[in-house]
Design a protein around this motif. Structure first.
Motif, PDB file in Angstrom:
ATOM      1  N   PHE A  46      -2.832   4.563   6.128  1.00 32.70           N
ATOM      2  CA  PHE A  46      -3.135   4.238   4.735  1.00 32.70           C
ATOM      3  C   PHE A  46      -4.338   3.305   4.602  1.00 32.70           C
ATOM      4  O   PHE A  46      -5.147   3.451   3.698  1.00 32.70           O
ATOM      5  CB  PHE A  46      -1.905   3.616   4.065  1.00 32.70           C
ATOM      6  CG  PHE A  46      -0.708   4.516   4.100  1.00 32.70           C
ATOM      7  CD1 PHE A  46      -0.758   5.781   3.540  1.00 32.70           C
ATOM      8  CD2 PHE A  46       0.467   4.109   4.708  1.00 32.70           C
ATOM      9  CE1 PHE A  46       0.343   6.619   3.580  1.00 32.70           C
ATOM     10  CE2 PHE A  46       1.573   4.934   4.748  1.00 32.70           C
ATOM     11  CZ  PHE A  46       1.516   6.191   4.187  1.00 32.70           C
ATOM     12  N   ASP A  47      -4.438   2.334   5.507  1.00 34.68           N
ATOM     13  CA  ASP A  47      -5.549   1.390   5.397  1.00 34.68           C
ATOM     14  C   ASP A  47      -6.885   2.092   5.623  1.00 34.68           C
ATOM     15  O   ASP A  47      -7.873   1.816   4.938  1.00 34.68           O
ATOM     16  CB  ASP A  47      -5.367   0.241   6.397  1.00 34.68           C
ATOM     17  CG  ASP A  47      -4.172  -0.624   6.009  1.00 34.68           C
ATOM     18  OD1 ASP A  47      -3.881  -0.697   4.800  1.00 34.68           O
ATOM     19  OD2 ASP A  47      -3.526  -1.201   6.899  1.00 34.68           O
ATOM     20  N   TYR A  56      -2.286   3.782  -5.825  1.00 38.30           N
ATOM     21  CA  TYR A  56      -1.030   4.167  -5.173  1.00 38.30           C
ATOM     22  C   TYR A  56      -0.990   3.630  -3.733  1.00 38.30           C
ATOM     23  O   TYR A  56       0.006   3.050  -3.298  1.00 38.30           O
ATOM     24  CB  TYR A  56      -0.881   5.684  -5.189  1.00 38.30           C
ATOM     25  CG  TYR A  56       0.349   6.148  -4.449  1.00 38.30           C
ATOM     26  CD1 TYR A  56       1.616   5.914  -4.971  1.00 38.30           C
ATOM     27  CD2 TYR A  56       0.246   6.795  -3.209  1.00 38.30           C
ATOM     28  CE1 TYR A  56       2.763   6.316  -4.287  1.00 38.30           C
ATOM     29  CE2 TYR A  56       1.379   7.196  -2.525  1.00 38.30           C
ATOM     30  CZ  TYR A  56       2.626   6.952  -3.055  1.00 38.30           C
ATOM     31  OH  TYR A  56       3.748   7.342  -2.370  1.00 38.30           O
ATOM     32  N   SER A  90      -0.424   0.008  -3.667  1.00 35.26           N
ATOM     33  CA  SER A  90       0.938  -0.404  -4.060  1.00 35.26           C
ATOM     34  C   SER A  90       1.934  -0.175  -2.930  1.00 35.26           C
ATOM     35  O   SER A  90       2.795  -1.005  -2.693  1.00 35.26           O
ATOM     36  CB  SER A  90       1.383   0.303  -5.342  1.00 35.26           C
ATOM     37  OG  SER A  90       1.810   1.602  -5.066  1.00 35.26           O
ATOM     38  N   ILE A  91       1.800   0.940  -2.205  1.00 35.09           N
ATOM     39  CA  ILE A  91       2.792   1.182  -1.141  1.00 35.09           C
ATOM     40  C   ILE A  91       2.521   0.339   0.101  1.00 35.09           C
ATOM     41  O   ILE A  91       3.384   0.201   0.962  1.00 35.09           O
ATOM     42  CB  ILE A  91       2.905   2.680  -0.761  1.00 35.09           C
ATOM     43  CG1 ILE A  91       1.597   3.196  -0.175  1.00 35.09           C
ATOM     44  CG2 ILE A  91       3.388   3.501  -1.927  1.00 35.09           C
ATOM     45  CD1 ILE A  91       1.749   4.568   0.465  1.00 35.09           C
ATOM     46  N   THR A  92       1.308  -0.216   0.186  1.00 34.90           N
ATOM     47  CA  THR A  92       1.038  -1.094   1.329  1.00 34.90           C
ATOM     48  C   THR A  92       1.159  -2.564   0.919  1.00 34.90           C
ATOM     49  O   THR A  92       0.636  -3.450   1.603  1.00 34.90           O
ATOM     50  CB  THR A  92      -0.370  -0.815   1.913  1.00 34.90           C
ATOM     51  OG1 THR A  92      -1.324  -0.839   0.841  1.00 34.90           O
ATOM     52  CG2 THR A  92      -0.436   0.519   2.598  1.00 34.90           C
ATOM     53  N   LYS A 100      -0.237  -4.304  -1.300  1.00 32.23           N
ATOM     54  CA  LYS A 100      -1.450  -5.033  -1.757  1.00 32.23           C
ATOM     55  C   LYS A 100      -1.435  -4.960  -3.278  1.00 32.23           C
ATOM     56  O   LYS A 100      -2.167  -4.179  -3.901  1.00 32.23           O
ATOM     57  CB  LYS A 100      -2.700  -4.382  -1.174  1.00 32.23           C
ATOM     58  CG  LYS A 100      -2.783  -4.539   0.335  1.00 32.23           C
ATOM     59  CD  LYS A 100      -3.888  -3.695   0.920  1.00 32.23           C
ATOM     60  CE  LYS A 100      -3.892  -3.827   2.438  1.00 32.23           C
ATOM     61  NZ  LYS A 100      -4.568  -2.726   3.090  1.00 32.23           N
ATOM     62  N   TYR A 101      -0.556  -5.782  -3.844  1.00 36.04           N
ATOM     63  CA  TYR A 101      -0.264  -5.632  -5.273  1.00 36.04           C
ATOM     64  C   TYR A 101      -1.437  -6.051  -6.165  1.00 36.04           C
ATOM     65  O   TYR A 101      -1.618  -5.494  -7.235  1.00 36.04           O
ATOM     66  CB  TYR A 101       0.994  -6.429  -5.619  1.00 36.04           C
ATOM     67  CG  TYR A 101       2.209  -5.967  -4.849  1.00 36.04           C
ATOM     68  CD1 TYR A 101       2.623  -4.636  -4.897  1.00 36.04           C
ATOM     69  CD2 TYR A 101       2.946  -6.849  -4.052  1.00 36.04           C
ATOM     70  CE1 TYR A 101       3.726  -4.200  -4.177  1.00 36.04           C
ATOM     71  CE2 TYR A 101       4.060  -6.425  -3.345  1.00 36.04           C
ATOM     72  CZ  TYR A 101       4.437  -5.112  -3.399  1.00 36.04           C
ATOM     73  OH  TYR A 101       5.534  -4.681  -2.692  1.00 36.04           O
ATOM     74  N   SER A 141       6.593  -0.450 -10.990  1.00 33.68           N
ATOM     75  CA  SER A 141       7.268  -0.041  -9.752  1.00 33.68           C
ATOM     76  C   SER A 141       7.270  -1.174  -8.723  1.00 33.68           C
ATOM     77  O   SER A 141       8.047  -1.157  -7.787  1.00 33.68           O
ATOM     78  CB  SER A 141       6.623   1.207  -9.165  1.00 33.68           C
ATOM     79  OG  SER A 141       5.321   0.909  -8.699  1.00 33.68           O
ATOM     80  N   TYR A 142       6.385  -2.151  -8.891  1.00 24.03           N
ATOM     81  CA  TYR A 142       6.421  -3.264  -7.923  1.00 24.03           C
ATOM     82  C   TYR A 142       6.632  -4.633  -8.570  1.00 24.03           C
ATOM     83  O   TYR A 142       6.696  -5.641  -7.874  1.00 24.03           O
ATOM     84  CB  TYR A 142       5.183  -3.269  -7.012  1.00 24.03           C
ATOM     85  CG  TYR A 142       3.835  -3.222  -7.697  1.00 24.03           C
ATOM     86  CD1 TYR A 142       3.229  -4.375  -8.177  1.00 24.03           C
ATOM     87  CD2 TYR A 142       3.161  -2.018  -7.847  1.00 24.03           C
ATOM     88  CE1 TYR A 142       1.979  -4.335  -8.773  1.00 24.03           C
ATOM     89  CE2 TYR A 142       1.910  -1.953  -8.458  1.00 24.03           C
ATOM     90  CZ  TYR A 142       1.318  -3.114  -8.916  1.00 24.03           C
ATOM     91  OH  TYR A 142       0.084  -3.077  -9.514  1.00 24.03           O
ATOM     92  N   HIS A 171       9.638  -6.955  -7.480  1.00 29.19           N
ATOM     93  CA  HIS A 171       9.530  -7.964  -6.409  1.00 29.19           C
ATOM     94  C   HIS A 171       8.845  -9.200  -7.000  1.00 29.19           C
ATOM     95  O   HIS A 171       7.832  -9.046  -7.690  1.00 29.19           O
ATOM     96  CB  HIS A 171       8.630  -7.514  -5.253  1.00 29.19           C
ATOM     97  CG  HIS A 171       8.923  -6.156  -4.736  1.00 29.19           C
ATOM     98  ND1 HIS A 171      10.154  -5.777  -4.298  1.00 29.19           N
ATOM     99  CD2 HIS A 171       8.129  -5.063  -4.588  1.00 29.19           C
ATOM    100  CE1 HIS A 171      10.101  -4.534  -3.893  1.00 29.19           C
ATOM    101  NE2 HIS A 171       8.895  -4.065  -4.068  1.00 29.19           N
TER     102      HIS A 171
END
Lengths: 427, 633
Positions: free
Chosen positions: B153-154, B179, B182-184, B186-187, B214-215, B218
């Protein structure tokens, strides 16, 4: 004559000198039969007493596996405050009970609990206590525990603990095989990325590889004398991971490359703790690991909860104290409950493993126990004893409403079992 | 001759050629059909997982048709299935020689290198893929897609960023990047991308909120998103979609005061004429952020006097002023009364607090007289007059008006009528109260819970008036309906009357009168009445109940030592009383909440646990002990 009288008086004096210590040594009995108001917190009292260096005897098969504790005010107070029923006994009453328990013609025995076991729960960092029956039980019973995950296990920190519980982890690296249903859910995607990152940080290319390394470390921990308890999918997925150590059973959606088409042939059952000759489920979209689980989870079984029960086996308390401890309960027939792994197919259980509970008249084994090296393992099928068909996102079970849950008692038997002083078996 | 020969020779060649052509023509379709069949057979081997058998056929087919892309791809896929990445790479390299500009082939080859644990070579190959057409966004998309497929992903993020630079398009691939960020986890970056996406399509506010949502569950996700949205809003203070997202993220974090400021700004900038603010106020009220809700409602009222839903706004405003998070006394240990208020001036303080609310409700009634909001406002005014101002006459008058004027809103009207009966009881107008309750309860089947409550009140009224037989009839009827909310109360009072009637009727009469006085909050009179039972009927079974009630009244009056003496007398003088567990619980409460003596409170709760392990108060006593000793429960 006088001399003989003096001798008799002397003997009597010696006996009388010892008598007060017996008579005054009051005891507290925590009954574990149907008279107990809160069976689950009773285990917490026993644990609490052990942390205070107070002697606890577990009276196997006596009134549902009662606890006999030194009759201190602090113990009585704590029982009252936590809502645990107890009975105060005089020394002679206690002695009578010990005599009854120890009698050769009864299937009972007293096991001394020596020290509060140090407990670790193997859980991921984002874990919530309500998602796991064992941690729910420990939280309710007020039994403290530490959390460990891959790094701690691989660093050898399990040696610090007497008892390890495996959260419903998937040791095969297939993320619970939730892909078909939750593959696009944010929590699933984030979890997969998190696991992959951790695996890389720990020097592994794949999550399945780090999980296998962890499974092997846990096996070493058991071999060295540790106690491992697993529920639900942690049971079969643990053995499957060990069996599959020479092959790749993960499809590309789980680890990026295809599974080995010959994986089934390459399984090494000798590596497993409990199961053998099973067939793994290679369809990555099917919510099932193998044919160990019975009834299979995919498609979801339709079963009437009101007729689903399993039966605890009875063992000889004096000759088989370990299985006896693990099956202490106030009832022997317990209502069933499902999970990703509900029960184990009897024909796939190794003959060296002890079956502790089964669904009578079926192939379904609910609860098993075995030895490996100097330690032991116990597998308990199903997810939550008081939530018949637990689903992802289901609300947590409130154990205040299930204080006398026989199914939860089984979990807590396991927690106290490592506290027992090892004594030589009679056979 | 020559000619003939010449002529004859071609003829000699022609016929065999013709035959050969005819045979070939006949054989070629047959051979093609045979190859097709074999290809299908190989595919079926693939489906059954027998890749080795399939490979054999594909290889054989390739000997006859070595450049057939379909067969080559099928063979390559089988090699991948068997993790024979080197063989797959050979095929790809061959294909690339023929088509060096095929980006997808480069990506496939890079994937093979990666799967074969050669990440460096894989990256080089992906770079070669980009080099094929470095100005085309689609090239980068293919490469990043291939990396994403390999869960790199990175690296995929880097490629998308390179694409932006290479194509000089800074907003390229916002959705993809958001996207991946967000999944990694890195908000902050994810939020920046979603805001950029919003900048491109301002109608996507809802979509962007959902994606960021979605995040934001947290804490770190929420904090990061808030930071970025705040910064963006600062630099573009007129960007309404961003401001809306900012107000939303503040509400996600329960920062209603900040959300209010933003909503106000949106309302002004969007010329929304109060609609943005009103929506915000309703959500704040719903989420129990009353102060902010009241401010927002007030703003709408002040600045937009012609607002189309003004009645709703004014009612919301009044509700916000009135509302508070009062804890419910679930044990109802002291009946309808709540002891242990902070100080004697609390009533006065409450009265001044609620003045604004009453005023606001009055405005609704005055300005929107024929609406349900007006009916509800009138009811709230009466409740405040009764409970907060203790002005029973005013409350009665308000309720009479309500019952008369708002018959077309039956639920509000019935609630008003029930309360009117209650006030009549407080005022000693028992006949009027009886009429209200009787009318409300009706004679037939009761379908509204208010009717059951009215019937219970009627039973209580008969008890207060010493009409015990009549009371028993009503209460017995209510107790039989197990589904009713008032069944337990009815059964409790019924049992008390029945037990006390057996030989204690004179004492019961005094007791009922004392209870009426207590209901009317005439505590000192009630105290005398209860005391008179002890003096006049010392052998009555009601003496322990009277002693308990005396303790309760002392507690309500804040005379805690006298309350304790009374409860303790109950313990010592009436050891057979069935109320001892309750007395111990009350002693604990007086020590805990009245005298603030934790040790004595714990001692009392412990005595309760010891002596009455089956009492209904044990779990509350246990909880109190654990709270007092500071257990982490």
């Amino acid at each position: 004559m006088i001399r003989r009288c003096c001798a008799v008086v002397g003997v009597i004096m010696i006996l009388l000198a010892g008598l007060p210590s017996i008579l005054e040594a009051q005891k507290i009995l925590i009954p574990m039969d149907l008279k107990q108001t809160d069976h689950l917190k009773a285990y917490g009292i026993a644990y609490w007493a052990l942390t205070k260096d107070i002697v606890v005897d577990w009276l196997l098969n006596y009134r549902g596996g009662s606890f006999m504790i030194d009759g201190l005010d602090a113990v009585a107070n704590e029982c009252m405050i936590r809502g645990v029923s107890y009975e105060q006994l005089s020394g002679s009453e206690a002695a009578q009970i010990y005599a009854e328990v120890g009698a050769e013609n009864t299937n009972m025995d007293a096991v001394r609990l020596e020290k509060a076991p140090r407990i670790a729960v193997y859980v991921p960092p984002n874990f919530l206590p309500w998602d796991d029956a064992v941690t729910l039980a420990m939280e309710y019973a007020e039994i403290p525990y530490d959390k460990v995950w891959d790094q701690e296990v691989l660093e050898g920190k399990l040696a610090q603990y007497d008892w390890l519980h495996l959260h419903h982890e998937d040791f095969t690296g297939q993320y619970g095989k939730f892909y078909a249903t939750f593959g696009n859910a944010q929590w699933y995607v984030e979890q997969q990325v998190l696991y992959e990152r951790k695996a890389k940080e720990l020097g592994f290319k794949k999550v399945s590889q780090v999980k296998l390394a962890v499974a092997k470390k846990i096996k070493e921990y058991i071999a060295a004398g540790g106690f491992m308890f697993a529920m639900c999918s942690a049971t079969d997925s643990y053995d499957i991971a060990l069996a599959a150590q020479n092959t790749d059973i993960c499809a590309s959606i789980y680890d990026g490359d295809p599974a080995d088409p010959d994986a089934q042939k390459k399984l090494d059952y000798s590596q497993c703790l409990a199961f053998q000759n099973f067939t793994i489920e290679m369809n990555p979209l099917r919510y099932e690991y193998s044919d160990i689980d019975i009834p299979p989870s995919d498609p979801a079984p339709i079963r009437d909860p009101s007729t689903d029960y399993f039966t605890l086996f009875e063992f000889s308390a004096k000759y088989d104290p370990v299985p006896t401890m693990l099956t202490q309960d106030h009832v022997s027939i317990i209502k069933g409950f499902m999970g990703q792994t509900t029960a184990f197919k009897k024909s796939l259980i190794k003959p060296t493993v002890t079956i502790l509970a089964e669904r009578e008249g079926t192939e379904e084994v609910k609860y098993i126990h075995g030895n490996y090296g100097r330690g032991t393992f116990t597998f308990y099928g199903g997810h939550d004893p008081e939530d018949y068909q637990h689903q992802v996102g289901s609300p947590p079970t409130d154990l205040k409403l299930h204080k006398n849950s026989p199914g939860y008692r089984i979990i807590l038997n396991n927690i106290l079992f490592p506290a027992a002083k090892k004594k030589q078996q009679k056979t | 001759m020559y000619d003939g020969m010449v002529l004859r020779h071609p003829a000699r060649l022609f016929y065999p050629a013709l035959i050969l052509f005819a045979v070939t023509s006949l054989l070629y379709p047959q051979q093609r059909e045979n190859n097709d069949l074999r290809f299908r057979l190989a595919q079926s081997y693939d489906r059954s997982g027998d890749f080795q058998a399939a490979i054999k056929i594909y290889k054989d087919l390739l000997t006859k048709d070595p450049l057939n892309t379909v067969i080559l791809n099928a063979l390559r896929q089988d090699y991948v299935q068997l993790k024979m990445y080197d063989s797959a790479m050979v095929i790809l390299q061959g294909q690339l020689k023929r088509n060096p500009a095929d980006v997808s082939l480069h990506c496939e080859l890079a994937s093979m290198y990666y799967l074969n644990s050669s990440e460096t070579k894989a990256v080089e190959e992906w770079d070669r893929a980009i080099a094929v057409s470095p100005k085309q966004a689609v090239t980068y998309q293919a490469v990043a897609g291939s990396m994403t497929q390999n869960r790199l992903f990175d690296r995929a993020i880097d490629v998308y960023l390179r694409a932006r630079k290479a194509t000089s398009t800074p907003k390229l691939f916002t959705g993809e990047l958001a996207y991946l960020y967000s999944i990694t986890s890195k908000y902050e970056d994810a939020t920046r991308e979603y805001l950029s996406f919003l900048g491109q399509d301002p109608l996507q506010t809802g979509y962007v909120q959902t994606q960021i949502g979605s995040y934001t569950s947290h804490p770190e996700g929420l904090a990061a998103a808030t930071r970025v949205i705040e910064d963006t809003a600062k630099s573009s203070s007129n960007n309404l979609p961003v401001l809306r997202v900012l107000a939303w993220v503040y509400m996600e974090g329960k920062h209603y005061d900040r959300a209010y400021d933003v909503s106000k700004a949106i309302d002004e900038k969007a010329n929304a004429a109060g609609h943005e603010l009103a929506s915000f106020a309703q959500r704040a009220l719903h989420d129990k952020s009353f102060t902010v809700a009241a401010t927002a409602f007030r703003d709408v009222m002040d600045h937009y006097p012609k607002f189309d839903r003004l009645a709703e706004v004014k009612f919301g405003y009044a509700q916000s002023l009135e509302a508070s998070d009062e804890e419910q006394d679930t044990l109802r240990l002291f009946g309808r009364d709540h002891p242990f208020t902070d100080d004697q001036h609390s009533h006065e303080r409450e009265a001044s607090m609620y003045a604004a609310a009453v005023n606001a409700y009055e405005q609704v009634v005055k300005e929107f007289p024929a609406t349900e909001n007006a009916a509800r406002s009138a009811l709230r005014i009466a409740i405040l007059e009764q409970e907060k101002y203790f002005d029973l006459a005013a409350a009665r008058q308000s309720l009479e008006q309500l019952v008369r004027a708002y018959a077309k809103f039956p639920q509000v009207m019935m609630e008003g009528a029930l309360r009117l009966g209650d006030i009549d009881v407080l005022l000693g107008r028992l006949d009027d109260a009886g009429t209200e309750y009787r009318t409300l309860a009706g004679k037939g089947l009761r379908i509204n819970p208010i009717q059951d409550r009215a019937a219970l009140r009627l039973g209580e009224l008969q008890y207060f008036r010493e009409n015990f037989d009549s009371a028993l009839t009503i209460l017995g009827d209510l107790g039989r309906n197990a589904n009713s909310d008032v069944a337990n109360d009815a059964i409790g009072l019924q049992a008390f009357i029945q037990e006390s009637l057996q030989g204690d009727k004179p004492a019961l009469k005094v007791y009922a009168h004392a209870d009426l006085l207590r209901r009317q909050k005439k505590f000192l009179d009630a105290l005398s009445a209860y005391q008179s039972i002890i003096q006049s009927f010392p052998k009555s079974s009601l003496v322990d109940e009277a002693t308990m009630s005396i303790g309760d009244i002392y507690t309500l009056l804040g005379r805690y030592p006298e309350a304790l003496t009374s409860y303790q007398r109950l313990m010592t003088d009436y050891p057979e009383s069935i109320t001892l567990d309750q007395a111990l619980m009350k002693i604990g409460e007086v020590y805990q909440n009245g005298l603030k003596d934790s040790a004595k409170a714990i001692a009392s709760y412990q005595t309760l646990l010891e002596k009455f392990p089956l009492s209904i108060y044990v779990s509350e006593a246990r909880k109190s002990i654990r709270e007092l000793r500071g257990d982490a429960i």
